[in-house]
Design a protein around this motif. Structure first.
Motif, PDB file in Angstrom:
ATOM      1  N   ALA A   1       0.836  -1.203   0.000  1.00 39.42           N
ATOM      2  CA  ALA A   1       0.000   0.000   0.000  1.00 39.42           C
ATOM      3  C   ALA A   1       0.870   1.253   0.000  1.00 39.42           C
ATOM      4  O   ALA A   1       2.028   1.229   0.431  1.00 39.42           O
ATOM      5  N   ASN A   2       0.296   2.356  -0.482  1.00 39.53           N
ATOM      6  CA  ASN A   2       1.012   3.632  -0.414  1.00 39.53           C
ATOM      7  C   ASN A   2       1.090   4.145   1.017  1.00 39.53           C
ATOM      8  O   ASN A   2       2.060   4.795   1.404  1.00 39.53           O
ATOM      9  N   ALA A   3       0.047   3.857   1.774  1.00 36.79           N
ATOM     10  CA  ALA A   3       0.026   4.241   3.186  1.00 36.79           C
ATOM     11  C   ALA A   3      -1.037   3.412   3.880  1.00 36.79           C
ATOM     12  O   ALA A   3      -1.965   2.907   3.246  1.00 36.79           O
ATOM     13  N   LEU A   4      -0.887   3.272   5.172  1.00 37.50           N
ATOM     14  CA  LEU A   4      -1.936   2.656   5.977  1.00 37.50           C
ATOM     15  C   LEU A   4      -1.795   3.157   7.403  1.00 37.50           C
ATOM     16  O   LEU A   4      -0.741   3.645   7.811  1.00 37.50           O
ATOM     17  N   VAL A   5      -2.891   3.052   8.134  1.00 40.15           N
ATOM     18  CA  VAL A   5      -2.900   3.459   9.532  1.00 40.15           C
ATOM     19  C   VAL A   5      -2.957   2.214  10.400  1.00 40.15           C
ATOM     20  O   VAL A   5      -3.794   1.335  10.195  1.00 40.15           O
ATOM     21  N   SER A   6      -2.042   2.133  11.346  1.00 41.21           N
ATOM     22  CA  SER A   6      -2.026   1.045  12.320  1.00 41.21           C
ATOM     23  C   SER A   6      -2.001   1.680  13.700  1.00 41.21           C
ATOM     24  O   SER A   6      -1.023   2.332  14.065  1.00 41.21           O
ATOM     25  N   GLY A   7      -3.091   1.508  14.454  1.00 40.58           N
ATOM     26  CA  GLY A   7      -3.212   2.261  15.697  1.00 40.58           C
ATOM     27  C   GLY A   7      -3.301   3.735  15.358  1.00 40.58           C
ATOM     28  O   GLY A   7      -4.084   4.148  14.508  1.00 40.58           O
ATOM     29  N   ASN A   8      -2.463   4.549  15.994  1.00 37.78           N
ATOM     30  CA  ASN A   8      -2.437   5.970  15.619  1.00 37.78           C
ATOM     31  C   ASN A   8      -1.169   6.306  14.830  1.00 37.78           C
ATOM     32  O   ASN A   8      -0.753   7.463  14.753  1.00 37.78           O
ATOM     33  N   THR A   9      -0.568   5.269  14.230  1.00 37.37           N
ATOM     34  CA  THR A   9       0.632   5.460  13.415  1.00 37.37           C
ATOM     35  C   THR A   9       0.273   5.443  11.935  1.00 37.37           C
ATOM     36  O   THR A   9      -0.364   4.504  11.454  1.00 37.37           O
TER      37      THR A   9
END
Length: 384
Positions: free
Chosen positions: A180-188
């Motif tokens: 992926a170009n970006a993803l959110v894991s928790g608040n990261t």
């Protein structure tokens, strides 16, 4: 006691302990992170160098659970401590969903993963396939870039600015081996160092990952209980549907983006039928005109872990969330945490009873959407 607080149920210590124990059991079961290949770039090069003749062999970090012990812990949770009927129903269903997730997590990288994934997410219906083919036959070149590609630092700055303007607490981590170009894991916010995005793509990414995925995480963490951080069963369709809806309402959902979402549906169907990365890749290239990079990226998402079928739910989720946005009076409550629209009645009741809280954050685009062309509105509403 003030009049406003009279009649509000007290969250018992037993319920808090139950909720905390459930969270502790599930917090390490992060399938989305676990299916990220550790050798994506190397396998892409090998596949291209072989002229698409060698099936990629992705590797993973190898984390495993003690299936028996984890399931026993889940089944031994004292559900009797949850006396509220709405809350009890959510916990009961979520525990059962995690019994399946444990199998899915442990089968990553094996031939069993696709079957565990299908059992959990289901498979595309004929309606899903019809929607995908409708989108793929729209005018417009899938591979055409109408905007200049931004430099990595420019992409990063747009995401950072979006989070800070909206006063959203976050961490930023740069990754070099992501699909992926970006993803959110928790608040990261995890950002792909190799991301190649236009300004529209980047704005869409900000709305999608930060305006929805980060927001629902932060709202879940504001709750007195952690059940909405654990997440409703099958919340993928709702959460990803909200994220695509945010792209649409901000006027960043391009035809190219829609076509990539449609390719994912077609690729999932191909994977279920053919179980061959190479055949799915060539299908996207030869029948639908996808570039090498797009076809590889889509197929990698679908085949990661051994067959991760969740991506067909994005388009279905968009349709359902657009309908909810236009017709559901309690739509904003979907941002309370990692919710599923199937549980919106229970969540609404729990907020009214004071057990859960209304979401603190809701992206402004849902309150003040951009003016959209009639053509874009027609296409969005033509997805059934």
């Amino acid at each position: 006691m003030t009049e406003a607080n009279q009649g509000k149920p007290k969250i018992s210590q037993g319920l808090i302990e139950f909720d905390s124990e459930f969270f502790d059991i599930t917090k390490t079961i992060n399938i989305l992170s676990a299916v990220n290949p550790t050798n994506f770039d190397q396998q892409k090069k090998t596949f291209f160098d072989s002229h698409f003749s060698i099936e990629p062999e992705f590797t993973y970090d190898g984390s495993k659970l003690d299936v028996f012990a984890t399931k026993r812990k889940l089944l031994n949770l004292p559900l009797e401590n949850v006396v509220d009927e709405d809350l009890s129903e959510i916990y009961f269903d979520t525990i059962n969903s995690y019994l399946d997730k444990v199998d899915q997590f442990n089968s990553i990288g094996t031939n069993d993963f696709i079957y565990d994934s299908l059992r959990y997410f289901g498979e595309p219906t004929q309606k899903d396939i019809g929607n995908a083919k409708f989108i793929l036959h729209l005018p417009g070149n899938l591979n055409e870039e109408n905007e200049e590609v931004l430099k990595f630092e420019e992409i990063k700055q747009i995401l950072v600015d979006f989070a800070e303007v909206n006063e959203l607490p976050y961490n930023l981590k740069i990754e070099e081996n992501m699909i992926a170009n970006a993803l959110v894991s928790g608040n990261t916010i995890k950002l792909n160092k190799n991301a190649k995005l236009s300004i529209s793509d980047t704005n869409a990414l900000a709305q999608h990952e930060i305006g929805v995925h980060l927001v629902t995480t932060l709202n879940a963490r504001k709750q007195p209980l952690r059940i909405l951080e654990i997440g409703n069963p099958l919340n993928t369709m709702t959460q990803e549907g909200l994220a695509i809806l945010s792209e649409y309402l901000s006027d960043n959902l391009t035809i190219k983006r829609l076509k990539i979402l449609a390719l994912r549906v077609v690729a999932v169907q191909s994977m279920i039928k053919e179980k061959s990365f190479r055949k799915s890749f060539l299908l996207l290239k030869e029948e639908y005109g996808a570039s090498n990079d797009i076809a590889f990226a889509v197929c990698s998402r679908i085949y990661r872990g051994g067959g991760f079928v969740k991506d067909y739910l994005y388009m279905q989720g968009f349709h359902k969330m657009l309908n909810a946005y236009e017709n559901e009076p309690n739509f904003d409550l979907l941002f309370t945490g990692k919710t599923s629209i199937d549980y919106l009645p229970q969540i609404t009741n729990l907020i009214e009873k004071g057990i859960l809280q209304k979401p603190q954050y809701v992206s402004t685009i849902f309150k003040q959407p951009e003016s959209l062309s009639e053509i874009k509105q027609y296409i969005a509403h033509a997805i059934k």
